[in-house]
Motif scaffolding. Structure first.
Motif, PDB file in Angstrom:
ATOM      1  N   PHE B  30       0.822  -1.118  -0.257  1.00  0.00           N
ATOM      2  CA  PHE B  30       0.270   0.058   0.035  1.00  0.00           C
ATOM      3  C   PHE B  30       0.817   1.100  -0.064  1.00  0.00           C
ATOM      4  O   PHE B  30       0.431   2.112  -0.649  1.00  0.00           O
ATOM      5  N   SER B  34      -0.065   2.836  -2.589  1.00  0.00           N
ATOM      6  CA  SER B  34      -1.541   3.036  -2.906  1.00  0.00           C
ATOM      7  C   SER B  34      -2.372   2.255  -3.342  1.00  0.00           C
ATOM      8  O   SER B  34      -4.056   2.265  -3.113  1.00  0.00           O
ATOM      9  N   VAL B  36      -4.265  -1.472  -2.881  1.00  0.00           N
ATOM     10  CA  VAL B  36      -5.436  -2.916  -1.848  1.00  0.00           C
ATOM     11  C   VAL B  36      -4.759  -4.419  -2.696  1.00  0.00           C
ATOM     12  O   VAL B  36      -5.040  -4.730  -4.212  1.00  0.00           O
ATOM     13  N   PHE B  38      -5.682  -7.391  -3.150  1.00  0.00           N
ATOM     14  CA  PHE B  38      -7.028  -8.107  -2.553  1.00  0.00           C
ATOM     15  C   PHE B  38      -6.314 -10.377  -2.575  1.00  0.00           C
ATOM     16  O   PHE B  38      -6.706 -11.098  -2.225  1.00  0.00           O
ATOM     17  N   ARG B 100      -6.535   7.198  -9.327  1.00  0.00           N
ATOM     18  CA  ARG B 100      -7.449   6.857  -8.265  1.00  0.00           C
ATOM     19  C   ARG B 100      -8.061   5.647  -9.328  1.00  0.00           C
ATOM     20  O   ARG B 100      -8.360   3.966  -9.131  1.00  0.00           O
ATOM     21  N   GLU B 104      -8.441   1.582  -8.739  1.00  0.00           N
ATOM     22  CA  GLU B 104     -10.068   0.672  -8.572  1.00  0.00           C
ATOM     23  C   GLU B 104      -9.610  -0.297  -9.530  1.00  0.00           C
ATOM     24  O   GLU B 104     -10.161  -1.851  -8.974  1.00  0.00           O
ATOM     25  N   LEU B 107      -7.412  -3.307  -7.523  1.00  0.00           N
ATOM     26  CA  LEU B 107      -8.012  -3.604  -6.941  1.00  0.00           C
ATOM     27  C   LEU B 107      -8.662  -5.035  -7.185  1.00  0.00           C
ATOM     28  O   LEU B 107      -8.426  -6.406  -6.479  1.00  0.00           O
ATOM     29  N   PHE B 239      -5.832  -5.943   7.140  1.00  0.00           N
ATOM     30  CA  PHE B 239      -6.289  -5.196   6.663  1.00  0.00           C
ATOM     31  C   PHE B 239      -6.736  -4.096   7.495  1.00  0.00           C
ATOM     32  O   PHE B 239      -5.916  -2.769   7.587  1.00  0.00           O
ATOM     33  N   LEU B 243      -4.424  -0.417   8.776  1.00  0.00           N
ATOM     34  CA  LEU B 243      -5.569   1.007   8.160  1.00  0.00           C
ATOM     35  C   LEU B 243      -5.868   1.535   9.914  1.00  0.00           C
ATOM     36  O   LEU B 243      -5.311   2.696   9.961  1.00  0.00           O
ATOM     37  N   LEU B 247      -2.317   3.390   7.659  1.00  0.00           N
ATOM     38  CA  LEU B 247      -1.856   2.943   6.290  1.00  0.00           C
ATOM     39  C   LEU B 247      -0.533   3.257   6.169  1.00  0.00           C
ATOM     40  O   LEU B 247       0.208   1.354   5.099  1.00  0.00           O
ATOM     41  N   ALA B 303      -7.255   9.726   0.330  1.00  0.00           N
ATOM     42  CA  ALA B 303      -7.094   8.383  -0.687  1.00  0.00           C
ATOM     43  C   ALA B 303      -7.566   8.974  -2.061  1.00  0.00           C
ATOM     44  O   ALA B 303      -9.227   9.005  -1.982  1.00  0.00           O
TER      45      ALA B 303
END
Lengths: 327, 303
Positions: B30, B34, B36, B38, B100, B104, B107, B239, B243, B247, B303
């Protein structure tokens, strides 16, 4: 030509499809058509939230579950028909989605996603363990088939028409919402919520509203599932279902209503072709999701197609006030 | 003072350290991207399976198995980066690297790769827990007064300490570590100073995944739970730890992972075991809503 397309779809869904299915006479195919339509509702409702408003949710199956359980519990306890359980499902699920959304929409991007994931898991754990209300892991059995004001619609065709009607209505609602000023505002805050806020859009309220509407429609889908299968259990609404619904939206095209319909149809029907290899279903979903993101991130029927179509049909409020002759 | 409570603390500590090993990988990745990852839980699962197979086939000493699994984990991490992350990093543009849309997309792509790997593992090995012979398990009891430690408690504690120290040396004494810290701190600044971001990202995945795979093996042998779905819940807890830790703060993430382990094992005393599963999710929501910058995180940009 384009203006006739919705009519054509309706004719296919309400006349051609039932006629063909009745001619083939297989209950399995009816079941498949019903399941596809239920997932069309789920995919279009998630599309409003994830595609149009840009809030990626991994907990949609939880709202589907709440709808199904509400319908199951209401109809088993009070022996009422669809006229009670459908609004009850929509209302309860919408309310819970609203309550969840009020704190959650403060989160941005991936944090919202992970929050929805854990909300989904929490709801699933609650359903699994609240034995008194949901009978826990055993699930609810013997949910009566659809009945409206005493008319029995439980037969093969009756169930089909109930689901087809609700599915068409739900798709139409999402279509109208997506291609209206409201949808435009959602798209604006998806692209940049700070600048949307600066232009006078109430970002928080719109996001909460989108969550609630999307949740309520998922609840409607759950209600249909409960009445059409007669049996529901917590493992039918796990994280895999949430991922499946999200994959439908991504494959069809984020923000595109026809895309969501197509995605739902493809991801329900294609795995059924090879249903002997049932284990490979989630592998297929994963591969499709991966390839879609890699090769066609905008989706098969991308949002632009949906928007252009909406503009050309003029059946919806896009703000074009010209006379028909000039269009 | 209740001995049972102390026993819970011991159990919680060892569970927390396992989450910490996973959380380190998460936090490193991260920090650099930046994004995640999965599929981290699947690396954890594959590490456990690979270790079990090596141990069954050759029965070398545990330390060798752990090291080999670490190497396998590093390879898996590099492969994962190739498949799920690099193809989406089409643009060399600095802004696009942390955009962004990219976040996504990665992710979802890592989620997709994770599903495929997990389902294939389920087809190959079956969904049930793998039978583990007793000689491989590391949970033989070591009584000490009223409390009972397991051999695994010491092994996991020792392994976690060694790994954390090694990581600090790696991050603060090597050139690659410097690169990771630089990219994590400021991507654009690092690029302008001539840091090879792609190489740093590959290294990050290798280190993070290697820790994840070793954690998977140790947890699997300690609890005797090696099965295709084993990665899901620990990933989520890792996770949460990331958090709550803020982060990109590795020591913070480790501290919070231990806190989560303790919270879980102590909640057994209050909640029935069926409801314990809910604890990490509730913690996650609480962390997201009330500590958006982590328990000891500094203020970060949205973020």
């Amino acid at each position: 030509m384009r203006r006739r397309l919705p009519l054509g779809v309706l004719i296919v869904v309400f006349a051609v499809l039932p006629a063909v299915l009745t001619a083939l006479g297989q209950g399995y195919l009816f079941r498949l058509a019903e399941l596809t339509m239920i997932f069309v509702i789920l995919a279009t409702s998630l599309n409003l939230l994830t595609g149009t408003a840009g809030l990626v949710s991994l907990g949609h199956a939880a709202f589907y579950a709440i709808g199904a359980y509400t319908a199951g519990i209401v109809s088993l306890r009070f022996h009422t028909g669809l006229e009670v359980s459908l609004p009850a499902s929509a209302l309860v699920t919408g309310l819970i989605a609203l309550i969840v959304a009020i704190p959650a929409v403060r989160l941005v991007r991936i944090f919202f996603t992970v929050a929805t994931l854990s909300v989904g898991e929490i709801i699933n754990v609650v359903i699994t363990n609240w034995d008194g209300l949901t009978r826990g892991p055993m699930g609810l059995r013997g949910i009566p088939p659809a009945r409206v004001f005493g008319f029995d619609l439980g037969g093969r065709l009756g169930t089909f028409y109930v689901i087809a009607t609700v599915c068409s209505a739900a798709t139409w609602i999402v279509w109208r919402l997506t291609h209206s000023y409201y949808g435009g505002a959602l798209r604006a805050l998806r692209e940049d919520d700070q600048s949307a806020g600066a232009m006078g859009i109430d970002v928080g309220r719109l996001k909460v509203g989108a969550c609630a509407v999307s949740g309520a429609l998922a609840g409607v889908a759950g209600c249909l599932l409960a009445h059409s299968t007669g049996f529901i259990s917590p493992d039918m609404f796990g994280i895999d279902e949430s991922i499946l619904i999200l994959t439908m939206v991504v494959v069809g095209g984020l923000g595109s209503v026809p895309g969501a319909v197509l995605g739902a149809a493809v991801l329900i029907l294609v795995p059924e072709i090879g249903r002997e290899a049932g284990h490979f279903r989630m592998v297929f979903v994963g591969l499709v999701l991966y390839l879609a993101i890699l090769l066609r991130p905008t989706g098969v029927l991308q949002e632009a197609v949906s928007l252009r179509f909406a503009r050309e049909t003029k059946a919806v409020a896009t703000g074009d006030q010209r006379s028909p002759a000039l269009r | 003072m209740d001995w049972i409570l102390l026993q819970d603390v011991v159990n919680g500590l060892s569970a927390g350290l396992c989450y910490a090993l996973l959380a380190i990988g998460f936090t490193l990745i991260f920090g650099v991207l930046s994004a995640v990852n999965f599929a981290h839980g699947e690396v954890y699962m594959l590490g456990a399976f690979a270790g079990l197979m090596i141990a069954l086939a050759l029965s070398p000493p545990l330390i060798v198995v752990v090291l080999v699994v670490g190497a396998i984990g590093a390879l898996l991490g590099v492969g994962l980066e190739r498949i799920a992350f690099r193809p989406l990093r089409r643009s060399r543009d600095e802004a696009a690297l942390k955009s962004r849309a990219l976040r996504e997309a990665t992710l979802l792509s890592s989620l997709a790769v994770g599903i495929v790997v997990r389902e294939l593992a389920e087809i190959a090995f079956g969904g049930d827990m793998q039978p583990i012979p007793d000689r491989l398990m590391i949970n033989d009891p070591i009584p000490w007064g009223e409390i009972v430690f397991a051999r695994g408690d010491f092994i996991i504690f020792g392994a976690a300490c060694v790994m954390l120290i090694a990581l600090q040396i790696f991050l603060h004494r090597t050139r690659v570590g410097l690169g990771i810290r630089a990219v994590s701190n400021d991507l654009i600044g690092a690029l302008y100073s001539g840091v090879d971001a792609d190489r740093v990202i590959v290294w990050t995945f290798a280190v993070g995944s290697s820790f994840g795979a070793m954690a998977g093996l140790l947890v699997g042998l300690y609890y005797g739970t090696i099965f295709p779905y084993m990665g899901f819940a620990p990933t989520l807890k890792a996770f949460v730890a990331m958090l709550m830790g803020g982060l990109t703060n590795i020591p913070g993430a480790v501290a919070c992972a231990i806190l989560i382990g303790l919270a879980e094992s102590l909640s057994v005393e209050v909640l029935s075991s069926r409801w314990v599963g809910i604890v990490p999710y509730v913690l996650l929501l609480v962390a997201l809503l009330f500590f958006p910058n982590g328990l000891f995180g500094r203020r970060v940009d949205r973020a």
